[in-house]
Design a protein around this motif. Structure first.
Motif, mmCIF file in Angstrom:
data_model
loop_
_atom_site.group_PDB
_atom_site.id
_atom_site.type_symbol
_atom_site.label_atom_id
_atom_site.label_comp_id
_atom_site.label_asym_id
_atom_site.label_seq_id
_atom_site.Cartn_x
_atom_site.Cartn_y
_atom_site.Cartn_z
ATOM 1 N N CYS A 220 40.291 -3.343 12.262
ATOM 2 C CA CYS A 220 39.827 -3.834 12.740
ATOM 3 C C CYS A 220 39.828 -4.672 14.391
ATOM 4 N N VAL B 260 34.275 -4.300 21.190
ATOM 5 C CA VAL B 260 33.317 -6.122 20.757
ATOM 6 C C VAL B 260 32.161 -5.617 20.547
ATOM 7 N N CYS C 205 32.549 -5.456 16.244
ATOM 8 C CA CYS C 205 33.024 -7.113 16.246
ATOM 9 C C CYS C 205 31.754 -8.389 16.077
ATOM 10 N N VAL D 84 38.195 -10.326 12.126
ATOM 11 C CA VAL D 84 37.450 -9.777 13.309
ATOM 12 C C VAL D 84 37.609 -10.865 13.895
ATOM 13 N N GLU E 220 38.794 -11.068 17.478
ATOM 14 C CA GLU E 220 38.412 -10.773 19.321
ATOM 15 C C GLU E 220 38.583 -11.829 19.935
ATOM 16 N N GLN E 221 38.852 -13.207 19.272
ATOM 17 C CA GLN E 221 39.458 -14.261 20.046
ATOM 18 C C GLN E 221 40.474 -13.364 20.577
ATOM 19 N N ARG F 22 41.711 -10.912 21.840
ATOM 20 C CA ARG F 22 41.436 -10.398 22.710
ATOM 21 C C ARG F 22 40.731 -11.190 24.274
ATOM 22 N N THR G 59 36.942 -3.062 26.333
ATOM 23 C CA THR G 59 36.912 -2.420 25.052
ATOM 24 C C THR G 59 35.523 -1.314 25.485
#
Length: 628
Positions: A483, A488, A491, A508, A512-513, A515, A545
């Protein structure tokens, strides 16, 4: 093309009541039966030049006025016998590359040698063959082609071997030293008919001028000629490969329609003619494989894979398949997804494409690659020591090996992209076992995939095509997905993908949070302990990304579309929805030591360390907001 005329008398042969005769004031006294044809001839002109006819006439009884001679196994047939008979009568005959083999075999059968009469037909044919036929390019090709009608006679008389040697010597001759009168390929004939002979004279021949003419030969003669050319040692391997490609295009079936061929083979398997054609193509293919140059890059990877497709369709020997697979692996980075779509014709295997063969190719490819070497050990002392010449040579060899290793590394990156694209194509096959999909996905080293967008797309396609997968199978499928390497957009799609296991969706969201924390502007700098945890998971929040890969064409219904999924009001609501639908094991929750509260349901599927890291991150944000 060269030709020779013998004799000066006009043709006086005629046919009367299905019998061939010659006009003469003297009545015939010899009957010669050649297969189904009968000839009324005269003893004197024929027996004076044909030793065999002398012997047969002495052995056969004379009936009334005629001697009857039977020649049932006469080589060359009626046409060759009539040319020999006309030569005995002094009638004009024309000899060329098209009929010299048949007449030469007939003259040898009739024993028309110098022992019978000086300047006999055998002697004249040998002079013409050696002085004219073997000196001409097209004459040699045509003569060699005609030997297939009389293989044993041509071998015994040395016609086949002499033609092969002459052709090989001309192929090995530099094009600038080859007379244009000897070159008569189809391409040049077409140019001459369009542009005229004058423009053709000034056109220099190319290095591969011989390939198209040689492609007219049968596989046995072609194989022997190519062996003679390769044994000369002067021909570049690339030209050998190009010639083989031309020959395969000339004689192999249209392998671009592999599915139609498969259906035809399946429906006509009981037909003897179909089996015979398939057997001939199989022999032809295996002969081409045996002629492939050993050098890497002599033929393209696409051509090798086309041969492999044909080998699969024609059920070629396993040794030929493995040889092709090994050669494909040497230059697999040149292949395309379309090239790898090898049809499966095994009745025991219901998959559309032969995945096992691709796995074999991939295993061969991975065996070649070596990990990039580390830097050479430095001297522990702080000064530069004087190195000998042998030490310098070792360093140069090391640098060369490092360059080759880096090339191998880059090829692995290309092959990883190729395999992910291949997985997307075969994932639509409803009969593709999960084990084969996972085996292909895991065959690629982790460092070869710079991002996992293409792999995620393949997994998503497989989940859609196989809705009956249970929970454990979906977890096994997604185990290869990282993951942290999703973009983005990937995700966003994965976070709302109801086909994925809950653990993958939570991971995921978490990554994502993490990043997006620094990119949101609310947190200008992460604490050192959070940075250390992010670094331990190879996460760089500041790194932009990458966009989605567009190397493969995907149907519209397989494209990532957030709107195509069930769109909740937020990612949290999606997570709650999945938590309600997913029956998590009670033992998993108790082993984590967490209570089933709504606040921590989103973290129950995460490993211990990521949950701890995300909890610290939330506490930091909460403290900073209270201070503000």
């Amino acid at each position: 093309m060269k030709f020779m005329k013998l004799g000066s008398r006009p043709d006086t042969f005629y046919t009367a009541q299905a019998v061939r005769s010659v006009s003469s004031e003297v009545s015939s006294d010899l009957i010669v039966q050649v297969k189904e044809s009968r000839y009324l001839l005269h003893k004197f002109p024929l027996l004076s030049k044909c030793l065999r006819l002398q012997r047969l006439c002495s052995e056969s009884p004379e009936t009334s006025q005629h001697h009857i001679v039977q020649l049932p196994d006469f080589p060359g047939g009626v046409e060759a016998f009539e040319l020999c008979a006309k030569f005995c009568y002094g009638i004009t005959i024309t000899l060329s590359a098209f009929n010299i083999v048949a007449v030469r075999c007939a003259a040898e059968y009739l024993q028309m040698t110098e022992d019978v009469e000086k300047g006999n037909l055998t002697y004249k044919l040998e002079v013409f063959f050696n002085s004219c036929i073997l000196h001409g390019w097209k004459d040699s090709i045509v003569t060699l082609q005609s030997t297939k009608e009389f293989p044993s006679w041509s071998e015994d008389l040395g016609i086949t071997s002499r033609c092969i040697e002459a052709i090989a010597s001309k192929v090995l001759t530099h094009p600038s030293k080859v007379s244009l009168s000897h070159i008569y390929s189809r391409r040049e004939r077409d140019d001459e008919s369009c542009n005229g002979a004058e423009s053709q004279r000034h056109k220099p021949p190319s290095k591969g001028w011989w390939a198209e003419d040689m492609a007219e030969l049968g596989i046995d003669l072609y194989w022997r000629t190519m062996i003679a050319v390769k044994s000369g040692g002067k021909m570049p391997s690339s030209l050998i490969g190009e010639a083989l490609k031309i020959y395969a295009a000339r004689w192999l079936p249209n392998i671009s329609r592999e599915r139609n061929v498969k259906k035809q083979v399946a429906s006509d398997s009981d037909s003897d003619s179909t089996n015979e054609i398939t057997s001939k193509h199989r022999v032809l293919l295996e002969s081409i494989v045996s002629l492939l140059p050993a050098e890497k890059g002599a033929v393209s990877c696409s051509f090798l894979l086309k041969l492999l497709k044909a080998a699969n369709i024609l059920n070629a020997s396993s040794s030929s398949k493995m040889e092709l697979a090994r050669r494909v692996a040497l230059q697999m980075e040149e292949a395309t997804v379309r090239d790898l779509l090898i049809p499966s014709i095994s009745y025991a295997n219901s998959t559309v494409y032969d995945v096992d063969l691709v796995i074999t190719i991939l295993e061969q490819f991975m065996l070649q690659g070596q990990s990039p070497p580390t830097s050479p050990p430095r001297s522990k002392l702080g000064f530069e020591r004087r190195r000998s010449r042998s030490a310098e040579n070792i360093v140069l060899a090391f640098q060369e090996s490092r360059r080759s290793s880096s090339a191998s590394h880059s090829s692995k990156l290309k092959v990883a992209k190729l395999v992910d694209g291949y997985l997307q194509e075969i994932a639509r096959d409803m009969n593709l076992p999960l084990s084969k999909f996972i085996a292909l996905a895991e065959a690629i080293p982790d460092f070869s995939r710079l991002d996992h967008d293409d792999l995620y797309r393949a997994i998503d396609i497989y989940l859609k095509a196989h809705p009956d997968l249970n929970k454990s199978e979906r977890k096994r499928l997604c185990r290869t997905l990282d993951c942290k390497k999703l973009s983005v957009e990937a995700c966003m799609h994965a976070a709302q993908n109801e086909l994925l296991p809950l653990r993958v969706v939570v991971q995921v969201l978490f990554f994502e949070q993490a990043r997006a924390a620094m990119g949101s502007g609310k947190v200008t700098e992460l604490p050192s302990n959070i940075k250390a945890l992010l670094a331990a998971h190879n996460i760089d929040p500041s790194r932009p990304t990458t966009a989605l890969s567009t190397t493969t064409s995907i149907p519209a219904d397989d494209q990532w579309s957030v709107s195509g999924l069930r769109s909740p009001k937020s990612k949290v609501s999606t997570l709650r929805m999945k938590l309600a639908e997913d029956d998590l094991d009670e033992s998993d929750l108790q082993s984590e030591g967490l209570r089933r509260t709504s606040k921590f349901k989103s973290f129950c599927a995460l490993p211990t360390r990521p949950k701890r890291m995300f909890s610290k991150f939330l506490s930091i944000n909460r403290n900073s907001s209270e201070k503000n």
